[in-house]
Design a protein around this motif. Structure first.
Motif, PDB file in Angstrom:
ATOM      1  N   THR A 123      64.163 -26.249  56.566  1.00 12.28           N
ATOM      2  CA  THR A 123      64.328 -26.463  55.056  1.00 12.28           C
ATOM      3  C   THR A 123      63.065 -26.053  53.895  1.00 12.28           C
ATOM      4  O   THR A 123      63.097 -24.935  54.213  1.00 12.28           O
ATOM      5  CB  THR A 123      63.622 -27.575  55.214  1.00 12.28           C
ATOM      6  N   CYS A 124      63.983 -26.242  52.417  1.00 12.71           N
ATOM      7  CA  CYS A 124      63.606 -25.013  52.091  1.00 12.71           C
ATOM      8  C   CYS A 124      61.541 -25.347  51.742  1.00 12.71           C
ATOM      9  O   CYS A 124      60.963 -24.547  51.003  1.00 12.71           O
ATOM     10  CB  CYS A 124      63.662 -25.599  50.051  1.00 12.71           C
ATOM     11  N   ASP A 125      60.890 -26.527  52.385  1.00 11.41           N
ATOM     12  CA  ASP A 125      59.469 -26.244  52.759  1.00 11.41           C
ATOM     13  C   ASP A 125      58.685 -25.350  53.853  1.00 11.41           C
ATOM     14  O   ASP A 125      57.982 -25.755  53.333  1.00 11.41           O
ATOM     15  CB  ASP A 125      59.567 -28.161  52.649  1.00 11.41           C
ATOM     16  N   ASP A 139      63.468 -22.311  55.812  1.00 13.58           N
ATOM     17  CA  ASP A 139      64.695 -22.081  55.296  1.00 13.58           C
ATOM     18  C   ASP A 139      65.349 -21.212  55.989  1.00 13.58           C
ATOM     19  O   ASP A 139      66.151 -20.489  55.442  1.00 13.58           O
ATOM     20  CB  ASP A 139      64.768 -21.765  53.644  1.00 13.58           C
ATOM     21  N   CYS A 192      66.905 -29.513  50.989  1.00 19.43           N
ATOM     22  CA  CYS A 192      65.532 -29.830  49.699  1.00 19.43           C
ATOM     23  C   CYS A 192      66.105 -30.962  49.067  1.00 19.43           C
ATOM     24  O   CYS A 192      65.839 -30.573  47.585  1.00 19.43           O
ATOM     25  CB  CYS A 192      65.825 -28.161  48.844  1.00 19.43           C
ATOM     26  N   ARG A 197      62.062 -34.917  52.325  1.00 15.77           N
ATOM     27  CA  ARG A 197      60.682 -33.830  51.623  1.00 15.77           C
ATOM     28  C   ARG A 197      59.416 -35.201  51.414  1.00 15.77           C
ATOM     29  O   ARG A 197      59.722 -35.798  51.782  1.00 15.77           O
ATOM     30  CB  ARG A 197      60.148 -33.430  50.433  1.00 15.77           C
TER      31      ARG A 197
END
Length: 155
Positions: free
Chosen positions: A21-23, A26, A104, A154
């Motif tokens: 993920t974008c956290d 990615d 995200c 998130r």
């Protein structure tokens, strides 16, 4: 047996690991498929999120990744794939670029659908098509479809 799509890092309906993920990193999750139907000449992979921007009031489907013309003997993509199988082409995601863009979500828990299509033909080079353009080109060529759905929220 029907075409199946799976990942060693999450089960259907399960949570997609943060690494994808974008956290975090990615990078694309590893994927594999089995029970390929006879007559398959290529595969298409589309990853999208129908819950954008808010699962309580979705307004659009956000496209995260598009690959097409995956060869018929391809049965997997490794984690963080950078070297695509020979002949594989990419479409545009909703960040207006090619490649994988991980979950995200701005709010809530979203569902991410990894859709694999077995086609009876190779598609022409569509010059980085959008999801709609690719779906139009492959509409009459689909032999079978497999879906793997993961979720992410998130922290």
């Amino acid at each position: 047996m029907p075409l199946t799509l799976h990942s060693p890092v999450f089960v259907h309906g399960g949570e997609i690991p943060r690494r994808h993920t974008c956290d975090s990193d990615d990078v694309s999750p590893p994927l594999a498929w089995d029970e390929v139907p006879e007559g398959t000449r290529s595969f298409v992979l589309i990853v999208d999120d129908p819950d954008a921007p808010d699962p309580a009031a979705p307004r659009m489907t956000w496209v995260h990744w598009i690959l097409y013309n995956l060869p018929p003997d391809c049965r997997a993509l490794p984690e963080g794939v950078t070297a695509l199988p020979p002949g594989t082409l990419e479409g545009l995601n909703d960040w207006n670029s090619t490649g994988y863009g991980g979950p995200c979500p701005p709010i809530g828990r979203h569902r991410y659908f990894f859709k694999l299509y077995a086609l009876d033909a190779l598609l022409p080079d569509l010059n980085e098509p959008t999801k709609a353009e690719l779906e139009l080109a492959m509409a009459s060529r689909i032999i079978e479809e497999a879906v793997l759905m993961g979720t992410y929220q998130r922290g």
